[in-house]
Write a protein that holds these residues in place. Structure first.
Motif, PDB file in Angstrom:
ATOM      1  N   THR A  61     -85.297 -16.359 -62.860  1.00 25.07           N
ATOM      2  CA  THR A  61     -86.284 -17.133 -62.105  1.00 25.07           C
ATOM      3  C   THR A  61     -87.499 -17.531 -62.941  1.00 25.07           C
ATOM      4  N   ASN A  62     -87.759 -16.847 -64.043  1.00 31.65           N
ATOM      5  CA  ASN A  62     -88.882 -17.187 -64.902  1.00 31.65           C
ATOM      6  C   ASN A  62     -88.526 -18.202 -65.978  1.00 31.65           C
TER       7      ASN A  62
ATOM      8  N   PRO B 135     -83.952 -24.382 -63.916  1.00 28.20           N
ATOM      9  CA  PRO B 135     -84.237 -25.323 -62.823  1.00 28.20           C
ATOM     10  C   PRO B 135     -83.427 -26.609 -62.924  1.00 28.20           C
TER      11      PRO B 135
ATOM     12  N   GLN C 220     -88.038 -11.951 -54.899  1.00 28.31           N
ATOM     13  CA  GLN C 220     -88.347 -13.013 -55.857  1.00 28.31           C
ATOM     14  C   GLN C 220     -87.246 -14.069 -55.849  1.00 28.31           C
TER      15      GLN C 220
ATOM     16  N   ASP D 295     -86.359  -9.880 -61.673  1.00 28.23           N
ATOM     17  CA  ASP D 295     -85.805 -10.605 -60.526  1.00 28.23           C
ATOM     18  C   ASP D 295     -85.379  -9.639 -59.422  1.00 28.23           C
TER      19      ASP D 295
ATOM     20  N   ASP E  24     -86.489 -23.944 -53.432  1.00 27.32           N
ATOM     21  CA  ASP E  24     -86.653 -25.281 -54.011  1.00 27.32           C
ATOM     22  C   ASP E  24     -85.326 -25.968 -54.302  1.00 27.32           C
TER      23      ASP E  24
ATOM     24  N   TYR F 117     -87.631 -18.067 -54.882  1.00 29.92           N
ATOM     25  CA  TYR F 117     -87.309 -19.039 -55.931  1.00 29.92           C
ATOM     26  C   TYR F 117     -86.299 -20.087 -55.454  1.00 29.92           C
TER      27      TYR F 117
ATOM     28  N   SER G 278     -78.771 -13.465 -61.475  1.00 27.88           N
ATOM     29  CA  SER G 278     -79.878 -13.211 -62.393  1.00 27.88           C
ATOM     30  C   SER G 278     -79.420 -12.379 -63.586  1.00 27.88           C
TER      31      SER G 278
END
Length: 254
Positions: free
Chosen positions: A118-119, A125, A162, A158, A169, A166, A152
């Motif tokens: 997620t980071n 993305p 979280q 994660d 979106d 995430y 993940s």
């Protein structure tokens, strides 16, 4: 008495051996004398020409058919020997709702499985957006027979909470999976995914995770179909998906 002198008489004068006549000279003399020249018999008659053409055609057909047969045989041998890579297998993780999720939950739907974190600043993305585009088209054509799965590779940071935040979106039916370091390493090994997160990573540290970038397509039997790399576009994936779904249906699975 004086000795008699024996006289020898030649009975016939021996003629010198004559060379064989030159056919070209003979033809030339015959022409000068007004006679039709003697023609050499031709070995390439219409019958022999027809036989030659038929034989040549038969050889061409034979070698061409043999080549095609060997090519097809090699394809079948390669398919039987290698087949599809063995990717996937048993695993146990938690989804974003803190519920268990295993490989059995892949059965019954076409699944798109992606490994990331997620980071991730840009690549993850972009890949999840691409999966969302594929999902929108695929579901419009076939209904809700697909599920996108995001696993993940950053177990230190994660969490299920979280992950749920995430995925808001992206496609509404995304399934986010997390686990311990050992569980993450085990599922990555099943899918032949590389990731660089150390086992003792501090969740408070600001670090990036290097990992394999593939979207794995799994069929409704939970079997691996194909891996799409980062360069694969959503349009290309949709085309391949249609082909695999048609092949799957032809084999009587649907």
């Amino acid at each position: 008495m004086p000795a008699l002198t024996r006289r020898c008489y030649a009975t016939e004068q021996q003629k010198p051996e004559q060379p064989a006549p030159n056919p070209d000279e003979v033809a030339k003399k015959s022409t000068l004398l007004g006679q039709a020249p003697t023609r050499r018999p031709s070995v390439f008659t219409p019958t022999s020409a027809a036989v030659f053409i038929l034989t040549l055609g038969g050889l061409v057909w034979y070698f061409r058919s043999e080549k095609e047969r060997h090519v097809e045989m090699r394809k079948q041998q390669d398919k039987a020997t290698y087949g599809r890579p063995k990717i996937g297998g048993p695993f146990s993780l938690l989804n974003q709702d803190n519920q268990p999720f295993t490989e059995k939950d892949l059965v019954g739907k076409w699944s798109f499985v992606y490994f990331g974190f997620t980071n991730c600043p840009d690549i993850c993305p972009a890949e999840l957006d691409k999966m969302t585009d594929v999902m929108n088209v695929a579901e419009k054509e076939n209904g809700e027979v697909f599920q996108p799965v995001f696993i993940s590779v950053d177990p230190a940071r994660d969490t299920t909470k979280q992950m749920k935040l995430y995925l808001q979106d992206f496609h509404k039916r995304f399934i986010g999976l997390v686990g311990s370091y050992d569980e993450t390493r085990a599922v990555c090994k099943k899918y032949r995914v590389y990731f660089s997160t150390p086992p003792n990573a501090d969740p408070k540290d600001d670090y990036l995770v290097d990992h394999s970038i593939f979207v794995y397509l799994m069929d409704p039997n939970g079997q691996f179909v194909e891996a799409f790399g980062q360069i694969s576009t959503a349009e290309e994936i949709i085309v391949k998906l249609r082909e695999y779904m048609a092949e799957f249906k032809e084999k009587g699975h649907l």
